[in-house]
Each structure stands twice: as structure tokens, then as C-alpha cells.
Design an enzyme around this catalytic site. Sequence first.
Site, short mmCIF file in Angstrom:
data_model
loop_
_atom_site.label_atom_id
_atom_site.label_comp_id
_atom_site.label_asym_id
_atom_site.label_seq_id
_atom_site.Cartn_x
_atom_site.Cartn_y
_atom_site.Cartn_z
N SER A 176 0.86 -1.19 0.00
CA SER A 176 0.00 0.00 0.00
C SER A 176 0.89 1.23 0.00
O SER A 176 2.01 1.20 0.53
CB SER A 176 -0.87 0.01 1.26
OG SER A 176 -1.50 1.27 1.41
N TYR A 189 -1.31 -0.63 10.26
CA TYR A 189 -1.49 -0.99 8.84
C TYR A 189 -0.29 -0.49 8.03
O TYR A 189 0.31 -1.23 7.25
CB TYR A 189 -2.79 -0.36 8.32
CG TYR A 189 -3.09 -0.66 6.87
CD1 TYR A 189 -3.57 -1.90 6.48
CD2 TYR A 189 -2.89 0.30 5.87
CE1 TYR A 189 -3.86 -2.18 5.15
CE2 TYR A 189 -3.17 0.04 4.54
CZ TYR A 189 -3.65 -1.22 4.19
OH TYR A 189 -3.92 -1.49 2.86
P1 NDP Z 1 -11.08 -6.61 0.26
O1 NDP Z 1 -11.45 -6.52 1.68
O2 NDP Z 1 -12.07 -6.22 -0.78
O3 NDP Z 1 -10.58 -8.10 -0.07
C1 NDP Z 1 -9.68 -8.72 0.79
C2 NDP Z 1 -9.51 -10.16 0.40
O4 NDP Z 1 -8.56 -10.75 1.32
C3 NDP Z 1 -10.79 -10.95 0.54
O5 NDP Z 1 -10.81 -11.97 -0.41
C4 NDP Z 1 -10.67 -11.54 1.95
O6 NDP Z 1 -11.48 -12.69 2.08
C5 NDP Z 1 -9.17 -11.86 1.98
N1 NDP Z 1 -8.65 -11.99 3.34
C6 NDP Z 1 -8.61 -11.06 4.31
N2 NDP Z 1 -8.07 -11.58 5.43
C7 NDP Z 1 -7.77 -12.86 5.15
C8 NDP Z 1 -7.21 -13.92 5.88
N3 NDP Z 1 -6.82 -13.78 7.16
N4 NDP Z 1 -7.03 -15.11 5.29
C9 NDP Z 1 -7.42 -15.29 4.00
N5 NDP Z 1 -7.97 -14.33 3.25
C10 NDP Z 1 -8.14 -13.13 3.82
O7 NDP Z 1 -9.74 -5.75 0.13
P2 NDP Z 1 -8.93 -5.18 -1.13
O8 NDP Z 1 -9.19 -5.98 -2.32
O9 NDP Z 1 -9.12 -3.73 -1.14
O10 NDP Z 1 -7.46 -5.44 -0.56
C11 NDP Z 1 -6.56 -6.39 -1.11
C12 NDP Z 1 -5.16 -5.99 -0.68
O11 NDP Z 1 -4.88 -4.69 -1.20
C13 NDP Z 1 -4.98 -5.88 0.84
O12 NDP Z 1 -3.74 -6.39 1.20
C14 NDP Z 1 -5.04 -4.38 1.08
O13 NDP Z 1 -4.33 -4.00 2.22
C15 NDP Z 1 -4.39 -3.87 -0.18
N6 NDP Z 1 -4.71 -2.48 -0.47
C16 NDP Z 1 -5.99 -2.08 -0.75
C17 NDP Z 1 -6.24 -0.75 -1.01
C18 NDP Z 1 -7.60 -0.23 -1.33
O14 NDP Z 1 -7.76 1.00 -1.44
N7 NDP Z 1 -8.61 -1.06 -1.51
C19 NDP Z 1 -5.19 0.26 -0.95
C20 NDP Z 1 -3.89 -0.27 -0.65
C21 NDP Z 1 -3.67 -1.59 -0.43
P3 NDP Z 1 -12.34 -12.98 3.42
O15 NDP Z 1 -13.15 -11.80 3.72
O16 NDP Z 1 -13.06 -14.22 3.11
O17 NDP Z 1 -11.30 -13.19 4.45
#
Ligand code: NDP
Length: 291
Positions: A176, A189
Site C-alpha cells: 500500500s 497498517y
Molecule cells: P477486500 O477486503 O475487498 O478483499 C480482501 C480479500 O482478502 C478478501 O478476499 C478476503 O477474504 C481476503 N482476506 C482477508 N483476510 C484474510 C485472511 N486472514 N485469510 C485469507 N484471506 C483473507 O480488500 P482489497 O481488495 O481492497 O485489498 C486487497 C489488498 O490490497 C490488501 O492487502 C489491502 O491492504 C491492499 N490495499 C488495498 C487498497 C484499497 O484502497 N482497496 C489500498 C492499498 C492496499 P475474506 O473476507 O473471506 O477473508
Amino acid sequence: MSVVDTNRPEAAASNEEITATDASPREKVRQPGRWSLCGKRALVTGGSRGIGRVVVEELVALGAAVYTCSLEEEELVERLKEWQAMDLPVARSVCDVSVHDQRERLLREVTDHFGGNLDILVNNAGTAIRKSAMEHSAGEYSFLMATNLESAYLLCLLAHPLLKASGSGSIIFVSSIAGVVALFSGPIYGMTKASLNQLAKKMACEWAKDNIRINSVAPGYISTSLTERIFSDKELKDNIVRRTPIRRVGEPDDISFMVVFLCMPGSSYITGQTIPVDGGMTINGFYPKYD
Ligand code: NDP
């Protein structure tokens, strides 16, 4: 199909002998695999929605077979049904990537599924708790560290033998810009994401000898469930857009494009980098009268 560069008679004389360096631009683009991931096998964590989902779909569109995981089974099953209906080669497991036993089980399942082969690991699963330093609890510290950082680091160690055996392994951390500059997304974070960026540098140096590249893709503000609450505050969203030179928030496929590029042979000289994909937010200094 062979292409002859008419500006270079020596190449025309011996088309078979054209090497990567000799080739014309058109030949280079057509070299097998340069803009393709055909035959590659990828593990993407957190593929059930958001950025991870689009990364899965883009990898598959370029020819890779993908294995993904997430925590919530219902959403994952729903996603798999959609992928199966489109005939996409995606398999999945439920796995909490913050739990070591579950990571080990995931790697065993991936190893079985791909017959001991893995070329790409995308450490995408992650979450955020937006609080100030004084508001965070010790439990939240452990939770974020385990989910965002420890999971990715230890999955890399588990996947290392497979990626090394592939001969051209690529690891991507979805970090990020909160790990690059100070944002209101919470100090823990930001720490986890900055650590991923540093880890990419360290591991890139250590694992280059194993033909494994490691890079971090650092998204800015992207429309997913993680930012739903932020973007529902119109004033806050307008502020974010105003601070972003490209003047919009990002979409998941702004990120997936960079992720898949970093998996391709064409990016084989890029390792250890943190690449912000943020509409220019991190390079923006101060433009009081920008509009
Ligand atoms: P979402 O919350 O939309 O998706 C997150 C995904 O990760 C889901 O599939 C969720 O599934 C899975 N997940 C979360 N925790 C776990 C866990 N402990 N074990 C397995 N799966 C897990 O988030 P984003 O798509 O926005 O984020 C994806 C990545 O991008 C993250 O690392 C986030 O920090 C990063 N990011 C996002 C930004 C944004 O603006 N959206 C900006 C900067 C970075 P489930 O709920 O089933 O666990």
C-alpha cells in the site's frame, strides 16, 4: 510465424538465428511467452473479491492456472461457481492466512493441485483497522501483523522450493502507499505495508540466485469493500480525489495490470521494487491552485 526485419538484411538471411537482442520490435512482441502467462501456475491469496479477485481473473485471461483462498467460504464458493460457469481454471481452499497450520495446509493443497509446480505467488490478502496510534489495542497489533505481514513472509518461505524449481518464480506483495507515505489508514497498517516493501528488497537480493523475483505493488485508494466506508463519506472521497493528480480513485484492474506485468517474462529485470499505483498521489507535493 517468423517475421523478417526488412531493414536488417543480415537478420533476413538467417531468420532462425535471431536472438532476443537481435529481434525487431515486432519479433520481440511475438516471442513465445513475452506477453503471456500460458502454462504458468499461480497462487493468489484473498481472491474472493476486490483486488485479489481481479488479479485471479487477469492471470487466467493471460493463460495461467490459478489457485486462490480466502477466509469466508460462502463468498469463495459463490466466486468459484462464477469462474466455473466461465470455464476459468481456478481452484480454491478456505484458509486463514494468519494461521500457520492453515498456511501449511494451503501449500500442500497447492502442491498437489499443480503437481509440485508453482511459478507465481501473489500475497494479496490483507485488511485494515483505521485508528490512531493511541486508540489501537495490543490485540489489533497482533491481528494486523499476523494477517498482513507474517502471512506473506511465511507463505514465501513455504513456497520457496516450488518457486525455485520453476526456474523463473515471481512473488508479488500487494502492499500500500500507506507503507510509503503517512496516511490516515492507521499506523499498524502502514507498518505492515512498509515492512512488505522492505521485505521485497531483502528477499530480492537473497533469492535472485534462485531465479525468484520479488516486488511490491503499492495501491493508492482503490474501490473495494475495504474502502467502502471511506468512499461513502463524500467530503473525504472528494479530498482524496483532489489530492490525486489523475483526479479519480483507482479500480481493482488498475492494480491487477501491474501485478500481472510483474509476473511476465518481459519484467524479468525488475526485482526488489515497490511500485505505487496511485494516480500520482505519492509524488504530489503541494499545488494550492491545481485546477
Ligand atoms: P477486500 O477486503 O475487498 O478483499 C480482501 C480479500 O482478502 C478478501 O478476499 C478476503 O477474504 C481476503 N482476506 C482477508 N483476510 C484474510 C485472511 N486472514 N485469510 C485469507 N484471506 C483473507 O480488500 P482489497 O481488495 O481492497 O485489498 C486487497 C489488498 O490490497 C490488501 O492487502 C489491502 O491492504 C491492499 N490495499 C488495498 C487498497 C484499497 O484502497 N482497496 C489500498 C492499498 C492496499 P475474506 O473476507 O473471506 O477473508
